[in-house]
Design a protein around this motif. Sequence first.
Motif, PDB file in Angstrom:
ATOM      1  N   PHE A  88      -9.962   1.529 -10.217  1.00 26.21           N
ATOM      2  CA  PHE A  88     -11.357   1.848 -10.492  1.00 26.21           C
ATOM      3  C   PHE A  88     -11.784   3.162  -9.830  1.00 26.21           C
ATOM      4  CE2 PHE A  88     -11.337  -2.292 -12.181  1.00 26.21           C
ATOM      5  CZ  PHE A  88     -10.815  -3.165 -11.234  1.00 26.21           C
ATOM      6  N   GLY A  89     -10.853   4.138  -9.869  1.00 23.83           N
ATOM      7  CA  GLY A  89     -11.163   5.451  -9.327  1.00 23.83           C
ATOM      8  C   GLY A  89     -10.946   5.592  -7.841  1.00 23.83           C
ATOM      9  N   VAL A  90     -10.564   4.514  -7.152  1.00 25.89           N
ATOM     10  CA  VAL A  90     -10.316   4.561  -5.716  1.00 25.89           C
ATOM     11  C   VAL A  90      -8.810   4.624  -5.485  1.00 25.89           C
ATOM     12  CG1 VAL A  90     -10.560   3.363  -3.517  1.00 25.89           C
ATOM     13  CG2 VAL A  90     -12.417   3.294  -5.188  1.00 25.89           C
ATOM     14  N   ARG A  91      -8.371   5.635  -4.745  1.00 30.28           N
ATOM     15  CA  ARG A  91      -6.948   5.792  -4.465  1.00 30.28           C
ATOM     16  C   ARG A  91      -6.563   4.941  -3.262  1.00 30.28           C
ATOM     17  NH1 ARG A  91      -6.018  12.212  -4.559  1.00 30.28           N
ATOM     18  NH2 ARG A  91      -7.374  12.026  -2.749  1.00 30.28           N
ATOM     19  N   ILE A  92      -5.456   4.233  -3.405  1.00 29.17           N
ATOM     20  CA  ILE A  92      -4.992   3.326  -2.360  1.00 29.17           C
ATOM     21  C   ILE A  92      -3.546   3.678  -2.036  1.00 29.17           C
ATOM     22  CG2 ILE A  92      -4.523   0.925  -1.756  1.00 29.17           C
ATOM     23  CD1 ILE A  92      -6.605   0.139  -3.892  1.00 29.17           C
ATOM     24  N   GLY A  93      -3.246   3.889  -0.762  1.00 27.96           N
ATOM     25  CA  GLY A  93      -1.870   4.112  -0.343  1.00 27.96           C
ATOM     26  C   GLY A  93      -1.128   2.792  -0.253  1.00 27.96           C
ATOM     27  N   THR A  94       0.148   2.808  -0.617  1.00 26.92           N
ATOM     28  CA  THR A  94       0.910   1.555  -0.635  1.00 26.92           C
ATOM     29  C   THR A  94       1.125   0.981   0.760  1.00 26.92           C
ATOM     30  OG1 THR A  94       2.966   2.843  -0.622  1.00 26.92           O
ATOM     31  CG2 THR A  94       2.119   2.163  -2.763  1.00 26.92           C
ATOM     32  N   ALA A  95       1.140   1.832   1.792  1.00 24.01           N
ATOM     33  CA  ALA A  95       1.432   1.342   3.142  1.00 24.01           C
ATOM     34  C   ALA A  95       0.420   0.304   3.603  1.00 24.01           C
ATOM     35  CB  ALA A  95       1.466   2.515   4.125  1.00 24.01           C
ATOM     36  N   GLU A  96      -0.845   0.481   3.251  1.00 29.75           N
ATOM     37  CA  GLU A  96      -1.843  -0.484   3.708  1.00 29.75           C
ATOM     38  C   GLU A  96      -1.695  -1.827   2.993  1.00 29.75           C
ATOM     39  OE1 GLU A  96      -4.894   2.414   1.443  1.00 29.75           O
ATOM     40  OE2 GLU A  96      -5.823   1.004   2.816  1.00 29.75           O
ATOM     41  N   ILE A  97      -1.200  -1.805   1.759  1.00 27.74           N
ATOM     42  CA  ILE A  97      -0.900  -3.057   1.058  1.00 27.74           C
ATOM     43  C   ILE A  97       0.219  -3.806   1.786  1.00 27.74           C
ATOM     44  CG2 ILE A  97       0.025  -4.056  -1.080  1.00 27.74           C
ATOM     45  CD1 ILE A  97      -2.654  -3.078  -1.698  1.00 27.74           C
ATOM     46  N   TYR A  98       1.304  -3.080   2.107  1.00 30.82           N
ATOM     47  CA  TYR A  98       2.450  -3.721   2.745  1.00 30.82           C
ATOM     48  C   TYR A  98       2.092  -4.283   4.116  1.00 30.82           C
ATOM     49  CZ  TYR A  98       4.902  -1.159  -0.913  1.00 30.82           C
ATOM     50  OH  TYR A  98       5.308  -0.649  -2.115  1.00 30.82           O
ATOM     51  N   ARG A  99       1.261  -3.567   4.826  1.00 28.13           N
ATOM     52  CA  ARG A  99       0.886  -4.041   6.155  1.00 28.13           C
ATOM     53  C   ARG A  99       0.228  -5.419   6.069  1.00 28.13           C
ATOM     54  NH1 ARG A  99      -4.139  -2.362   9.964  1.00 28.13           N
ATOM     55  NH2 ARG A  99      -3.554  -3.673  11.721  1.00 28.13           N
ATOM     56  N   ALA A 100      -0.658  -5.601   5.110  1.00 23.00           N
ATOM     57  CA  ALA A 100      -1.361  -6.884   4.973  1.00 23.00           C
ATOM     58  C   ALA A 100      -0.446  -7.968   4.411  1.00 23.00           C
ATOM     59  CB  ALA A 100      -2.586  -6.705   4.084  1.00 23.00           C
ATOM     60  N   VAL A 101       0.257  -7.652   3.331  1.00 17.44           N
ATOM     61  CA  VAL A 101       1.065  -8.659   2.645  1.00 17.44           C
ATOM     62  C   VAL A 101       2.169  -9.188   3.545  1.00 17.44           C
ATOM     63  CG1 VAL A 101       2.704  -9.017   0.749  1.00 17.44           C
ATOM     64  CG2 VAL A 101       0.560  -7.816   0.339  1.00 17.44           C
ATOM     65  N   GLU A 102       2.810  -8.306   4.283  1.00 13.22           N
ATOM     66  CA  GLU A 102       3.956  -8.720   5.065  1.00 13.22           C
ATOM     67  C   GLU A 102       3.587  -9.405   6.376  1.00 13.22           C
ATOM     68  OE1 GLU A 102       6.457  -5.220   2.870  1.00 13.22           O
ATOM     69  OE2 GLU A 102       6.647  -5.345   5.051  1.00 13.22           O
TER      70      GLU A 102
END
Length: 677
Positions: free
Chosen positions: A536-550
Amino acid sequence: MVQEGELLWTPRPEFAQRSQLARYQNWLRERRGLDFALDDYAGLWRWSVDQPEQFWETIWDYFDVQATVPFSRVLDRRQMPGVKWFEDSRLNYAEHMLRHEAIAPDAVVFHHRSETRPLAQMRWRDLGAQVRVLATRLRALGVRPGDRVVSYMPNVPETAIAMLATTAIGATWSSAAPEFGVKTVIERFSQIEPKVLFAADGYRFGGKDFARAAEVRRIVDALPSLETVVWLPHLDPQAAPPAWPQLRSWADVMDHAPVSREAFRYEQVAYDHALWVVFSSGTTGLPKAIVHSHVGALLEHLKLLHFHLNLGPESVMFFYSTTGWMMWNLLLAALLTGSAVVLYDGNPAHPSPDFLWQLAADTGTTSFGASPTYVQMMEKAGLVPRERFDLSRLESIVVAGAPSTPETFAWFYRSVKQDLWVTSQSGGTELCSGFVGAAPTLPVHAGEIQTRLLGMDVHAFTDDGREIVDEVGELVVTTPFPSMPIRFWNDDGDKRYRESYFEVFPNVWRHGDFIKINARGGCYIYGRSDSTLNRFGVRIGTAEIYRAVEQVPEVADSLIVCVELPGGNFFMPLFVRLKPGIALDEALGKRINAKLREDCSPRHVPDRIYAVEAIPYTLTGKKMEVPVRKLLLGWPLEKAASRDAMMNPEAIDWYVRFADTSTDYDWRGKSRQQASA
C-alpha cells in the motif's frame, strides 16, 4: 526482551583513548591543526566527506604510503563515475601488506587450521620468503603485469601466498571457493581469461571429503587461456597429481632457493592498475566482474582496518569466510596493520557447534567475525561460550553478511562477554569494504550499526532524491571514494557499471540497500532494495519481518517476497521452515500474524503463509529473496537463479513447483511475457 536502539555498551575511557582512531585524531591535531574532540566522531566524519581530497591525503601521509612515483593530485574531480584517485602514482598493494615482516619477522602472522590439518602457525619471515619464491616462479612461468591468475582453493595459507605473490608482480588476482560448482567458476573465470590457475584436489567439510579433481579438469578444459595449473594436494597429500601437460605441483613450484627482501623487486603499478577481480553473487544473470585498483584498495583498507576495526600488531583477527567471498580479501588485508590472522577452512559447527569459540580461545583472537546466521545457530543451540572458553583477549565482534537484529547484539553480551565492542558492518563486494560500520569511540546500541565510516558520504534518499533522516530510504553515496570499482571487466563504455549504480540518481552511487540513519548518526540496514516489500505504498525491509517471525518458537527460518499483481496490486507470501515435528495449522498462522502485527504493523502481515522444506541461500549466506520473487513472476529457473551459486541448490525446487502449480493467486499475468522476452 532487548529493544531496538537500547544502549548496550559504552567504551571505557582507556579503550577509546588508546584506539587507532584516537591516535589518528592526535596526529591530525599535531600535524594538520585539525582539532576534533575524542567524542566528536560526527565532526570528524563530516570533515572527511566535505573535504575528501584533504582527508584521503592524510590517510596517505599518516600511514606513510610508499610510492616510487608520487601522485600529481589526490582526486581529479568529484563527479562520479569515472574519477581518478592519486593520479600518476605507482605502488604495490602486496608490498604494503608485507611491510611488517621487516619489523617483527618472528611474530606469528597466520594461525591456520582446516578439517584436514591441525592448528599451526606461520611467522612473518616464512610468509615473506614463500611469497617471494612463488612470485619469482610466476615470473619465470611467463606471468606479466596485468595477466590474470586465479584460484580454486580452500582457505589455507597457500591460497594467501598465491594471492600475495600474484599481486607482488602486478598480475591480477581472482578467487573462487572449491565448493563452487563448475558452471559458477567458468562463468566467472572465462570472463577474465586467466593464464594461471591454482587448484586444490579437494576439501573436507563437516567430516566429509569432497574430491575436486574432476571439477578442476572441466574448468581447465573450459579455459583455453590457461598455460599453467599449480596443483595443491590438500585433501590427500600423498596422492600423485593428475598427468596434465600444463600441471605443476605446488611442491615443485616452491622448491627453489629463497629470495631476500633486499633482492626482490615488487612490481610498481599505475594508480589505475587492476589489483583483483571480485564477482557479484551471480544468483541472477552473469556475475559482474568488478575490478579494484592497488591504490584504491590500499587506502580504503588502511583506513578501515585501523580506524574502524581497531587492529594493530597486537591483534588477532578471525572472520569465518570462504575464499569465494570478499570477506576473505578483507581478512587478509588485516596484514596491513601488522595483525595476525586466523585462517580456518571447514564447517563452523564441526566437530561441535561451538568449535569456532574453541578456535578463538586457542589463537587468542581479539576480533571475532561471523554472520548473523551463525549467531542464530548459537542461540538456538543454547550455547554460552563464556562458560567454556578463555576469551579474555577478545575485544570486539564483527558481524557482517546480513542485517543484525537487537537480539544478535544482546546474545553476545549475555553469552560471550559484557565488556565487548559488538559491531555490525555493511558494505559490499563492489567496494571490498564497508559503507557503515564501527568506531571504537562510540557507544553500541541494540541492532544499530554505530556510524557512517570515514570518507563514506552515505545518506538515505527517497525515490525522488531527497535526503531523509529517521526514515527508511535508498542507501546512496554522494561523494567519490577510492575503493569504487575502476571498471567492470569487458564492459564497453562502462555501460553495465553505470546501469548498476548510477542509473537512478545521476552522479550519485545507489547501492541497492535500504538504510535508515537516525539523528545521532546510527544506521540500520533493511535488506536489498530490489527485494523490497511494498504494501500500500509503504516500503518494508525484509530484515524486520525476519526478526519478528523467527522469534516465534516453532519457526526455524523464513523468507518473504512481495509480488506485483496485474492492476497495481500486490501479493506478499511468507514461507516458513518449521522445527521438526511442527505443522503449520491455523492457530500457528494466527500467532505468526499477530507477532508481525504487534512488533511491526498490520502492513507487515503476509497475504498467505506457506510451510516449506527449506529456505534457499546463496553461497555467501544470503536469503534468495529476489530469485524466489522472479520465479513467482514467471521467470524460468535458468534465468531466475544459478544453482551453482546456491548453498543448498535443492531448496529452490519447492519454489519452482509452487510457482508452476499454485492456484492461490494468478500473479503471473503480464510478467510471464516480460520474463520470456
